[in-house]
Design a protein around this motif. Structure first.
Motif, mmCIF file in Angstrom:
data_model
loop_
_atom_site.group_PDB
_atom_site.id
_atom_site.type_symbol
_atom_site.label_atom_id
_atom_site.label_comp_id
_atom_site.label_asym_id
_atom_site.label_seq_id
_atom_site.Cartn_x
_atom_site.Cartn_y
_atom_site.Cartn_z
ATOM 1 N N LEU A 1 0.846 -1.194 0.000
ATOM 2 C CA LEU A 1 0.000 0.000 0.000
ATOM 3 C C LEU A 1 0.878 1.240 0.000
ATOM 4 N N ILE A 2 0.575 2.173 -0.889
ATOM 5 C CA ILE A 2 1.318 3.429 -0.963
ATOM 6 C C ILE A 2 0.349 4.583 -0.746
ATOM 7 N N VAL A 3 0.698 5.469 0.189
ATOM 8 C CA VAL A 3 -0.193 6.579 0.526
ATOM 9 C C VAL A 3 0.593 7.881 0.619
ATOM 10 N N PHE A 4 -0.158 8.976 0.608
ATOM 11 C CA PHE A 4 0.401 10.300 0.843
ATOM 12 C C PHE A 4 -0.024 10.784 2.222
ATOM 13 N N ASN A 5 0.830 11.620 2.807
ATOM 14 C CA ASN A 5 0.494 12.264 4.071
ATOM 15 C C ASN A 5 0.884 13.730 3.988
ATOM 16 N N TYR A 6 -0.087 14.603 4.235
ATOM 17 C CA TYR A 6 0.145 16.049 4.203
ATOM 18 C C TYR A 6 -0.961 16.726 4.998
ATOM 19 N N ASP A 7 -0.843 18.027 5.180
ATOM 20 C CA ASP A 7 -1.863 18.788 5.898
ATOM 21 C C ASP A 7 -3.066 18.976 4.986
ATOM 22 N N GLN A 8 -4.129 18.218 5.249
ATOM 23 C CA GLN A 8 -5.311 18.256 4.388
ATOM 24 C C GLN A 8 -5.946 19.640 4.346
ATOM 25 N N LYS A 9 -5.686 20.471 5.354
ATOM 26 C CA LYS A 9 -6.234 21.829 5.362
ATOM 27 C C LYS A 9 -5.588 22.705 4.291
ATOM 28 N N GLN A 10 -4.397 22.302 3.850
ATOM 29 C CA GLN A 10 -3.666 23.095 2.868
ATOM 30 C C GLN A 10 -4.074 22.791 1.426
ATOM 31 N N MET A 11 -4.745 21.666 1.226
ATOM 32 C CA MET A 11 -5.103 21.261 -0.132
ATOM 33 C C MET A 11 -6.284 20.308 -0.097
ATOM 34 N N PRO A 52 -8.484 14.990 -4.544
ATOM 35 C CA PRO A 52 -7.466 13.948 -4.473
ATOM 36 C C PRO A 52 -6.120 14.402 -5.039
ATOM 37 N N PRO A 53 -5.016 13.694 -4.696
ATOM 38 C CA PRO A 53 -4.999 12.582 -3.750
ATOM 39 C C PRO A 53 -5.207 13.087 -2.326
ATOM 40 N N PHE A 54 -5.835 12.260 -1.513
ATOM 41 C CA PHE A 54 -6.114 12.620 -0.136
ATOM 42 C C PHE A 54 -4.993 12.135 0.776
ATOM 43 N N SER A 55 -4.882 12.806 1.904
ATOM 44 C CA SER A 55 -3.913 12.407 2.914
ATOM 45 C C SER A 55 -4.469 11.226 3.706
ATOM 46 N N VAL A 56 -3.646 10.198 3.864
ATOM 47 C CA VAL A 56 -4.043 9.008 4.624
ATOM 48 C C VAL A 56 -2.982 8.764 5.691
ATOM 49 N N SER A 57 -3.374 8.858 6.939
ATOM 50 C CA SER A 57 -2.429 8.757 8.045
ATOM 51 C C SER A 57 -2.177 7.305 8.437
ATOM 52 N N GLU A 58 -1.117 7.109 9.205
ATOM 53 C CA GLU A 58 -0.836 5.778 9.760
ATOM 54 C C GLU A 58 -2.004 5.302 10.617
ATOM 55 N N GLN A 59 -2.579 6.208 11.390
ATOM 56 C CA GLN A 59 -3.723 5.858 12.234
ATOM 57 C C GLN A 59 -4.892 5.342 11.390
ATOM 58 N N THR A 60 -5.117 5.972 10.251
ATOM 59 C CA THR A 60 -6.209 5.553 9.366
ATOM 60 C C THR A 60 -5.950 4.164 8.799
ATOM 61 N N ILE A 61 -4.719 3.903 8.383
ATOM 62 C CA ILE A 61 -4.378 2.574 7.857
ATOM 63 C C ILE A 61 -4.652 1.505 8.907
ATOM 64 N N HIS A 62 -4.249 1.771 10.141
ATOM 65 C CA HIS A 62 -4.488 0.807 11.219
ATOM 66 C C HIS A 62 -5.986 0.661 11.492
ATOM 67 N N GLN A 63 -6.711 1.765 11.422
ATOM 68 C CA GLN A 63 -8.158 1.710 11.650
ATOM 69 C C GLN A 63 -8.836 0.776 10.649
#
Length: 212
Positions: free
Chosen positions: A153-163, A166-177
């Motif tokens: 799985l490949i994801v991006f992580n960034y401040d979603q408030k800044q942009m 898509p692509p959306f920011s997906v955090s480590e916490q979300t992957i575990h969830q």
């Protein structure tokens, strides 16, 4: 996110998500899946990615699903293949050639029986393409399509408030969830996105999901 959004993106050739070469994280980490030769690898929301060319060149078989018909046409044209076309139902059409099968249509209408057995999932552009309201539905659907199947799985992580994605920011916490109940989850690498995403600082990370 409505299907028409993606059809408009392809129609206008607004496909910044399409990379000009195979993704480095795929090339660097595919071996972590410990695949046998000629494994069948599933790419959800695959577009016309050059990752497919690379996987085929490694001797693997590729099965993908892509919403947009033009993307599928362009993929087979680039591969110089003429696929056999089979209409599965009103939601899905299967395009099949040597070592490759692409379902064109709605991934949420694809069943495990139609997909068939796969040895691994490579998700570079699916989870990050979906807004939060659809991501949980998608992750549950993937567990139904590919139970007990390892994932890269490949994801991006960034401040979603800044942009806005898509692509959306997906955090480590979300992957575990989404996946912790059925997978052991390991971070393989993290890298800065050169130039950011639309000038927003971002990181791209690769994750190995191994069935428990």
């Amino acid at each position: 996110m409505e299907q028409e959004f993606w059809h408009r993106r392809w129609q206008k050739n607004e496909i910044g998500f399409h990379e000009s070469k195979p993704n480095d994280l795929l090339v660097n980490h595919l071996n972590q899946l410990s695949l046998a030769p000629h494994s069948r690898i599933f790419l959800p929301l695959c577009g016309k990615t050059l990752d497919i060319d690379w996987l085929l060149a490694q001797g693997h078989h590729v099965v993908g699903v892509e919403l947009n018909h033009s993307a599928v046409e362009q993929l087979f044209q680039r591969l110089n293949l003429t696929p056999n076309e089979t209409m599965i139902n009103k939601h899905l059409t299967c395009y099949k050639a040597a070592n490759i099968c692409i379902f064109q249509g709605d991934i949420f209408k694809l069943t495990a029986q139609q997909l068939g057995p796969v040895d691994a999932v490579y998700d570079r552009a699916a989870l990050v393409a979906l807004p939060e309201a659809l991501r949980l539905q998608y992750s549950r659907h993937m567990l139904q399509l590919c139970p007990k199947t390892p994932q890269l799985l490949i994801v991006f992580n960034y401040d979603q408030k800044q942009m806005a994605g898509p692509p959306f920011s997906v955090s480590e916490q979300t992957i575990h969830q989404y996946y912790n109940a059925v997978y052991d989850i390991e971070n393989l690498s993290v890298r800065e996105v050169a130039g950011g995403l639309r000038n927003v600082a971002a990181k791209e990370s690769a994750w190995l999901l191994n069935p428990k």
